[in-house]
Design a protein around this motif. Structure first.
Motif, mmCIF file in Angstrom:
data_model
loop_
_atom_site.group_PDB
_atom_site.id
_atom_site.type_symbol
_atom_site.label_atom_id
_atom_site.label_comp_id
_atom_site.label_asym_id
_atom_site.label_seq_id
_atom_site.Cartn_x
_atom_site.Cartn_y
_atom_site.Cartn_z
ATOM 1 N N TYR A 61 0.851 -1.189 0.000
ATOM 2 C CA TYR A 61 0.000 0.000 0.000
ATOM 3 C C TYR A 61 0.891 1.244 0.000
ATOM 4 N N VAL A 63 1.000 5.637 -0.458
ATOM 5 C CA VAL A 63 0.311 6.924 -0.486
ATOM 6 C C VAL A 63 1.240 7.890 -1.213
ATOM 7 N N VAL A 110 -3.819 6.937 -3.498
ATOM 8 C CA VAL A 110 -3.451 5.653 -2.912
ATOM 9 C C VAL A 110 -3.194 4.663 -4.045
ATOM 10 N N THR A 112 -2.081 0.389 -4.748
ATOM 11 C CA THR A 112 -2.007 -0.911 -4.097
ATOM 12 C C THR A 112 -2.076 -2.013 -5.140
ATOM 13 N N MET A 210 -7.841 11.021 6.042
ATOM 14 C CA MET A 210 -6.393 11.070 5.813
ATOM 15 C C MET A 210 -6.050 12.330 5.018
ATOM 16 N N VAL A 223 2.818 2.273 3.367
ATOM 17 C CA VAL A 223 2.069 2.283 4.621
ATOM 18 C C VAL A 223 1.493 0.897 4.875
ATOM 19 N N LEU A 225 -1.280 -1.783 6.107
ATOM 20 C CA LEU A 225 -2.728 -1.735 5.916
ATOM 21 C C LEU A 225 -3.461 -1.208 7.145
ATOM 22 N N ARG A 227 -2.457 0.768 9.526
ATOM 23 C CA ARG A 227 -2.232 2.210 9.690
ATOM 24 C C ARG A 227 -2.984 2.991 8.613
ATOM 25 N N LEU A 228 -3.013 2.471 7.403
ATOM 26 C CA LEU A 228 -3.711 3.159 6.319
ATOM 27 C C LEU A 228 -5.198 3.297 6.632
ATOM 28 N N TRP A 229 -5.822 2.204 7.077
ATOM 29 C CA TRP A 229 -7.235 2.282 7.446
ATOM 30 C C TRP A 229 -7.449 3.236 8.619
ATOM 31 N N VAL A 238 -0.093 12.623 6.108
ATOM 32 C CA VAL A 238 0.996 11.916 5.431
ATOM 33 C C VAL A 238 1.812 12.924 4.618
#
Length: 238
Positions: A61, A63, A110, A112, A210, A223, A225, A227-229, A238
């Motif tokens: 993932y 950013v 984002v 992924t 975010m 990042v 997962l 922490r991203l959520w 970020v």
């Protein structure tokens, strides 16, 4: 595991989209075409889509602060892509952008290879709003501001932002903050053009809660997962 989940973990598509790919006869396990998404496979099986072998990928993932001039695509014949901004080892993991910013737009993006995560983030039912900062070619009038908030016609339907406000930022009256729920293609530019306005800058500031504050144009960070959520749902920069 089920074949559709295996394809999602290989970065082919979300589980739901993988089901359609399987049912269309595009997937083989070994030399046998399989059309049942529930077919069990293992990491040792040779699975191919459209004749190309796919392999189990660890989900990753990213950013990014997307720069102007890049397209949100894996490949493009005419313009540089956001994938070209990351090193070969990450490109090899078959990452792709989640949602789109058009070539002239900038800001939070984002990327992924996790199809399930992608679907969870962009599906309208998920309800994750996106916040944009927009520089117009002239100030909005109070009448235009009021009308825009109520919604303008796009492709036969009335589309309205979740919120729209003039920012305290120079040049006065020309910077607006727009929050969108659905995010139709070129939605902000189309809404602005209804009032004969041109968009000089379109910058995505937030996805969910975010917020892009630290990454410079063209920079990205990897990042985890969880922490991203947490950033998307609870907030953070970020």
């Amino acid at each position: 595991m089920r074949l559709n989940r295996y394809l999602a973990l290989c970065g082919v598509a979300s589980r739901r989209r993988s089901e359609d790919i399987i049912r269309s006869g595009r997937v083989k396990v070994g030399n046998v075409t399989v059309t049942d998404p529930a077919r069990d496979v293992s990491e040792e099986d040779q699975v191919s889509v459209d004749g190309n072998l796919v392999c189990f990928q660890k989900s990753v993932y990213l950013v990014m602060n997307k720069p102007k001039g890049y397209v949100c695509a894996v490949e493009d014949r005419f313009y540089p892509t956001v994938i070209g901004l990351v090193p070969p080892d990450l490109r090899a993991k078959r990452i792709y952008p989640v949602g789109r910013l058009d070539r002239q737009s900038e800001g939070l993006l984002v990327l992924t290879n996790d199809g399930d995560f992608c679907n969870s983030l962009i599906h309208p039912s998920a309800g994750y709003q996106k916040t944009y900062e927009v520089l117009l070619d002239r100030p909005l009038t109070e009448e235009e501001l009021s009308y825009w908030r109520k919604g303008v016609p796009i492709d036969g339907r009335v589309v309205s932002p979740v919120s729209l406000r003039v920012m305290d930022k120079k040049p006065a009256g020309r910077w607006v903050s727009i929050v969108l729920q659905e995010g139709l293609k070129r939605e902000i530019r189309l809404m602005a053009s209804y009032f004969s306005l041109s968009v000089n800058v379109l910058f995505r500031r937030k996805v969910g809660r975010m917020e892009l504050r630290k990454l410079k144009s063209g920079e990205y960070c990897v990042v985890e997962l969880q922490r991203l959520w947490r950033l998307i749902r609870q907030g953070g920069s970020v």
